[in-house]
Design a protein around this motif. Structure first.
Motif, PDB file in Angstrom:
ATOM      1  N   ILE A   2       0.854  -1.189   0.000  1.00 53.67           N
ATOM      2  CA  ILE A   2       0.000   0.000   0.000  1.00 53.67           C
ATOM      3  C   ILE A   2       0.890   1.240   0.000  1.00 53.67           C
ATOM      4  N   ALA A   3       0.439   2.281  -0.675  1.00 56.31           N
ATOM      5  CA  ALA A   3       1.222   3.515  -0.759  1.00 56.31           C
ATOM      6  C   ALA A   3       0.436   4.661  -0.144  1.00 56.31           C
ATOM      7  N   LEU A   4       1.151   5.569   0.497  1.00 50.86           N
ATOM      8  CA  LEU A   4       0.566   6.830   0.935  1.00 50.86           C
ATOM      9  C   LEU A   4       1.077   7.916   0.001  1.00 50.86           C
ATOM     10  N   VAL A 104      -3.185   4.381  -1.468  1.00 53.88           N
ATOM     11  CA  VAL A 104      -3.401   3.726  -2.758  1.00 53.88           C
ATOM     12  C   VAL A 104      -3.000   2.267  -2.614  1.00 53.88           C
ATOM     13  N   GLY A 105      -3.967   1.362  -2.790  1.00 53.42           N
ATOM     14  CA  GLY A 105      -3.681  -0.062  -2.662  1.00 53.42           C
ATOM     15  C   GLY A 105      -3.072  -0.622  -3.937  1.00 53.42           C
ATOM     16  N   PHE A 106      -1.985  -1.389  -3.783  1.00 54.30           N
ATOM     17  CA  PHE A 106      -1.311  -2.009  -4.922  1.00 54.30           C
ATOM     18  C   PHE A 106      -1.414  -3.531  -4.840  1.00 54.30           C
ATOM     19  N   GLN A 107      -2.589  -4.008  -4.416  1.00 51.62           N
ATOM     20  CA  GLN A 107      -2.802  -5.450  -4.362  1.00 51.62           C
ATOM     21  C   GLN A 107      -2.708  -6.041  -5.767  1.00 51.62           C
ATOM     22  N   SER A 118       5.309   4.165  -9.104  1.00 52.11           N
ATOM     23  CA  SER A 118       5.072   5.332  -8.259  1.00 52.11           C
ATOM     24  C   SER A 118       5.749   6.572  -8.815  1.00 52.11           C
ATOM     25  N   HIS A 119       6.930   6.404  -9.406  1.00 52.80           N
ATOM     26  CA  HIS A 119       7.585   7.543 -10.060  1.00 52.80           C
ATOM     27  C   HIS A 119       6.733   8.048 -11.226  1.00 52.80           C
ATOM     28  N   ILE A 137       5.788   3.635   0.203  1.00 53.03           N
ATOM     29  CA  ILE A 137       5.227   2.307  -0.082  1.00 53.03           C
ATOM     30  C   ILE A 137       5.696   1.321   0.983  1.00 53.03           C
ATOM     31  N   ALA A 138       4.784   0.487   1.480  1.00 50.54           N
ATOM     32  CA  ALA A 138       5.132  -0.529   2.471  1.00 50.54           C
ATOM     33  C   ALA A 138       3.996  -1.543   2.549  1.00 50.54           C
TER      34      ALA A 138
END
Length: 425
Positions: A2-4, A104-107, A118-119, A137-138
């Protein structure tokens, strides 16, 4: 994963999009009535200007060099909506956390591609809106917050930081150097109690016994421990519980002794409080109204008072709230004083879904309550889609004392036809 995604210096960035002359300059955005600094550019921060600094206490050289602007919430809200729409192009899983932050979920995404993804997200948001963002991201929301902080503060990350909770010297180093009070969800008082237990850094909290933390504090803090270890345990609902009290208040643009000014302000505050109450699905049982003069003018007669008015039954109908607030104002208002502030607070708030009929209510009154709910829902939809206060109780006078000072506000470029950008060749 998941990203903030966090917009950098969001209010200032919004202003710079439409006025490139502000790039590289010291820029500050002011609070209601142009009283305090609520947003600062990096250049203004470098001058030692703290968040919340009073405008009249700023050093002379800062006031002369800096560009200080009134808050332009119509512009900021619209730009926030545009950024969120772009995030939806990169993932279907978007959770808006605040006006300038979204998870932002990256499932299902390949972890090896997330940094470049993300870039690309950053480049697209900047190109399409002009707003710079940082991405952390983590595996969990708490770690994503930590990663975002690193992405924003360390230029080496170029705006994107990805942390691995289980395998990474970088993660451990960041957590060991991060005060526990800088973690999302850890307040100052909680930090003081943790320090007594010998826990002062985020890494020390990560290594603590989760059950011990739960017994000494709360289940939310226990979940933060698990999140620091890379195990998802927190949802946004955990961090944003419904408010037990809702207050709407604001200092007047100028002092007033006119009771009509106070009545208009109370009606406006009651309407705003009702909106907030319905938004969180709650009802209130009482309304408190308070007034005060300016305590920083001791030469003037001083007065402050409050009154609590119970509602006939728990509700979130703006009309009932406004009527109760008006009765409260009648109780506390005294002639002969110049008032600086009036406020409305909703008390004894509970979940509307768990509301039960009181002894004085009947099946017929329950039907009336549902009609009231439909009316308020319609008002909220119209104001949300057509613009704030398109539907409201009464029409305020144009030249009233409680209207906010916004002498330095920039045009509302994206939401007012008459304030569109003018280009000269």
């Amino acid at each position: 994963m998941i990203a903030l995604v966090d917009c950098n210096n969001f209010y200032v960035s919004c202003e710079r999009v439409f006025d490139p002359r502000l790039e590289g300059r010291q820029v500050g955005v002011l609070s209601n009535n142009d009283s305090c600094i609520v947003a600062r550019s990096s250049e203004l921060k470098s001058q030692g200007v703290e968040m919340g600094a009073a405008m009249h206490l700023l050093p002379p050289h800062v006031r002369h060099q800096a560009v200080l602007l009134s808050s332009n919430y119509a512009l900021y809200g619209d730009m926030s909506r545009r950024v969120t729409q772009i995030l939806g192009e990169f993932s279907p899983h978007i959770e808006v956390y605040s006006i300038d932050e979204s998870f932002v979920g990256f499932q299902g995404f390949d972890p090896s591609t997330l940094e470049e993804h993300s870039h690309q997200l950053r480049r697209t948001v900047l190109k399409w809106t002009g707003i710079p963002v940082s991405v952390g991201i983590a595996q969990t929301r708490v770690l994503a917050k930590v990663a975002n902080r690193a992405a924003k503060m360390n230029p080496a990350y170029e705006g994107v930081c990805m942390l691995d909770a289980d395998n990474g010297h970088t993660t451990r180093s960041l957590l060991q150097n991060l005060p526990v009070t800088e973690l999302w969800g850890v307040a100052r008082r909680t930090g003081e109690r943790l320090a007594v237990m010998g826990i002062e850094t985020a890494w020390q909290l990560r290594e603590a016994d989760p059950k011990r933390i739960r017994r000494a504090f709360s289940v939310v803090l226990e979940r933060i421990v698990w999140e620091l270890r890379g195990q998802p345990a927190i949802t946004l609902d955990d961090m944003a519980a419904p408010k037990r009290q809702i207050m709407v208040s604001r200092s007047f643009g100028r002092l007033t002794s006119d009771p009509t000014d106070l009545r208009e302000a109370v009606r406006q505050h009651a309407a705003r409080a009702g909106e907030k109450l319905r938004r969180q699905g709650s009802v209130a049982k009482a309304v408190m109204v308070f007034v005060r003069t300016n305590p920083f003018q001791p030469s003037q007669p001083q007065y402050r008072n409050s009154a609590v008015v119970p509602l006939a039954q728990p509700c979130n109908d703006t009309r009932d709230i406004a009527q109760a607030a008006a009765r409260g104002l009648d109780i506390v208002f005294l002639e002969g004083y110049r008032y600086q502030k009036v406020g409305v607070m909703l008390l004894d708030i509970s979940d509307e879904a768990n509301r039960q009929l009181s002894l004085g209510e009947t099946t017929q009154s329950e039907g009336e309550r549902k009609r009231r709910q439909n009316l308020m829902a319609t008002v909220d939809i119209l104001n949300r889609e057509l613009g704030r206060d398109k539907v409201r109780l009464g029409l305020p006078r144009q030249e009233n004392s409680w209207r906010l000072k916004c002498e330095k506000r920039s045009p509302r470029y994206t939401t007012r036809w008459e304030e569109l950008v003018v280009v000269k060749s």
